[in-house]
Each structure stands twice: as C-alpha cells, then as structure tokens.
Design an enzyme around this catalytic site. Sequence first.
Site, PDB file in Angstrom:
ATOM      1  CG  HIS A 183      -0.376  -2.863   3.531  1.00  0.00           C
ATOM      2  ND1 HIS A 183       0.690  -2.748   2.672  1.00  0.00           N
ATOM      3  CD2 HIS A 183      -1.478  -3.025   2.746  1.00  0.00           C
ATOM      4  CE1 HIS A 183       0.263  -2.847   1.425  1.00  0.00           C
ATOM      5  NE2 HIS A 183      -1.046  -3.015   1.442  1.00  0.00           N
ATOM      6  CG  ASP A 253      -2.404   2.507  -1.053  1.00  0.00           C
ATOM      7  OD1 ASP A 253      -3.243   1.634  -1.340  1.00  0.00           O
ATOM      8  OD2 ASP A 253      -1.191   2.252  -0.924  1.00  0.00           O
TER       9      ASP A 253
END
Length: 338
Positions: A183, A253
């Site tokens: 992230h 993702d």
Amino acid sequence: MRNAAIFGCEGLTLTTEEISFFKDMQPFGFILFARNVDTPEQVKALCDSLRDIVKDPDAPILIDQEGGRVRRLRPPHWVDSFPMEPFGNLYERDKETAIEALKLQCDLQSSQLLTAGINVTCAPCLDIRFKDAHDIIGDRSFSTDPEIVGLLGKIASDQFMKNGVYSIIKHIPGHGRAYADSHLELPVVEASAQSLRDIDFKPFISVKDAPMAMTAHILYPVFDKDNCATMSSTFIEDVIRKEIGFDGLIMTDDLSMKALSGDFTEKTRFCLDAGCDLILHCNGDMSEMKDISKSLNVMDSLSWSRWESAKSRLGDGFKLLTRYEEETASEKLRELLL
C-alpha cells in the site's frame, strides 16, 4: 460486454457524477469499503443502485471480508468473524474440528454478504506467513506451512462458491515474504525461483480452480527484474497461467496503492497489456477513475468466458442464516478458535 474494470464509490449513496460515469463506463463490477457501509439495509440499497446502472442483477460486487482486522462488515450490525491464523493453528491440533470451524465461518460470512447484496468476497488469503516479514499479512495467513494454507484455502474457496459467493484468492503468487507494505511502497522479494516454487506458489496451485485471483504488487527479480507481478507479462502468462495453472479471472490489486508508479492511464495500459483481465480501483476518486477509463478495454471474449465459467460453477441452494443463527455461529467459532 462490459469494460474491464472494478470501481469503488465515494460514500453511502451514489453521487450524480458517479451515476453518470458508471452508466457511461459500464464496468464489470464494483467494490465496497468501510466508507460505503452503515447498515445492512443501506448496503443492500447501494448494491441495488450499482446493479441497476449496469442492468445486471448478478453484477459482481466485491468486499474485503476476510475476518479479523480485514473486514468491512463489523459490529454492531454484523457479528464478528475471525482471521485465518487461528484456523491453521487449530488444524495442527485437530484437523476435523478446524475444517468444521472454517466451513462454519464461510457459512456465516456468506449469509452476511448475500443478505447485504454482496456476491464476491476478496478471500481467502493464500499468502504464507513468514515470521520475519512485514505484518501486512500476519494473521491474515492460515499458516507458515504451505500445505496447510493450500488445503484450508481450497476448503474456504469451495465453501464460498457452494454457498453462492464468488471467491477471490489473493495475492497471487504470494505476498507473505514481503518486507514492505505494498500500500505504501513496492516490495522486492529476492527469493530464488526454486524457493518460490517450493513454498509461495504451492497454495495457489492447490486452489488453481478458484474463479478469480488478485495479483500481488511485488517485484520478483528472479522472474522479471523490471516489472512487478501485476505489470509483468512474464509473470502473468508464464508463472500464473502456465506454471501455477490458474485459468480464472485475474484482477489487479488496487491500482491506487503506492507500489505502482506512473499515472493511472499508464498503469491501466501496462496491467492490461501484461495479461490482467480486470483493473481494480478502490478509493472512489473520480479523477483517477476518469484517467483509468482512457486506457480501458471492453472485456475480450476469453476474459468473459472465464466469468461465464465461474457463473456456471456457483451454488444457489444456500439457506441464509437468521441473526440469531449468525450470533450462535460466531460464539461457537470463538469457543473453537480462542
């Protein structure tokens, strides 16, 4: 045919701009996060609104509902479910009870999801737990043992499908070794090809018949020193499709994660060119979604056939649980696992 994207939205209801954009784009599906969740009735109404836009009552609507710290449906409106590690720990002591408990949790989650109008769970997590790695995976993993991860991962994926909920295995081909959170930055895994094959890939091979998989934004230099798995045709085609043998839908993702560099138009093009079937964008930022739309393609016939294959395997005889039955299941799980 719809465009090869799964988009998020901003809040509890759709804005006028979102309605217009989604009508024009006709994305494959949508994903919900905590910002989109208040009550079961509100979530169901939001799901109905999204499906009305694409004129498909079965359009995929995703959510992260692994259990434990990664769950968007939370108390007080939803009873608790648990992370994966306790199931792996129980399996080492009592295999039959662990399998019973895991199926019970899948039934509990399936009931909660379907009642709210959600038909896709971003679970199970098939990443191996490496004790010295970043804790972004941590107890989201079933085990440090790839055999246990693969066995329990297949049970979970199959149970969700039996119950009428599509399962997304993640993060193919394995996020567990990463020393960074994708992230926030691009993790680099320097393991040898043989070590990756012997450990990280094994659970995904065990669950290669799952309907959908989500990629790992990780650089594996031994296979491709320039491109992370999500953007690597070598990885998508040679490793995921051929070596692991996964033939379901491959989605990225989240494209807004900081592991990926470049603007959103470029990132979209790179991912689709690499062989991903679907682009996933989660944060609901309209300017980013518009940039993504500049490189989007309509899903091709092969990608759409993968979706049709998934639909043909979905069960439809699952009896939704009452709130009392859900609470009973959650309490039984707590007793078994903790």
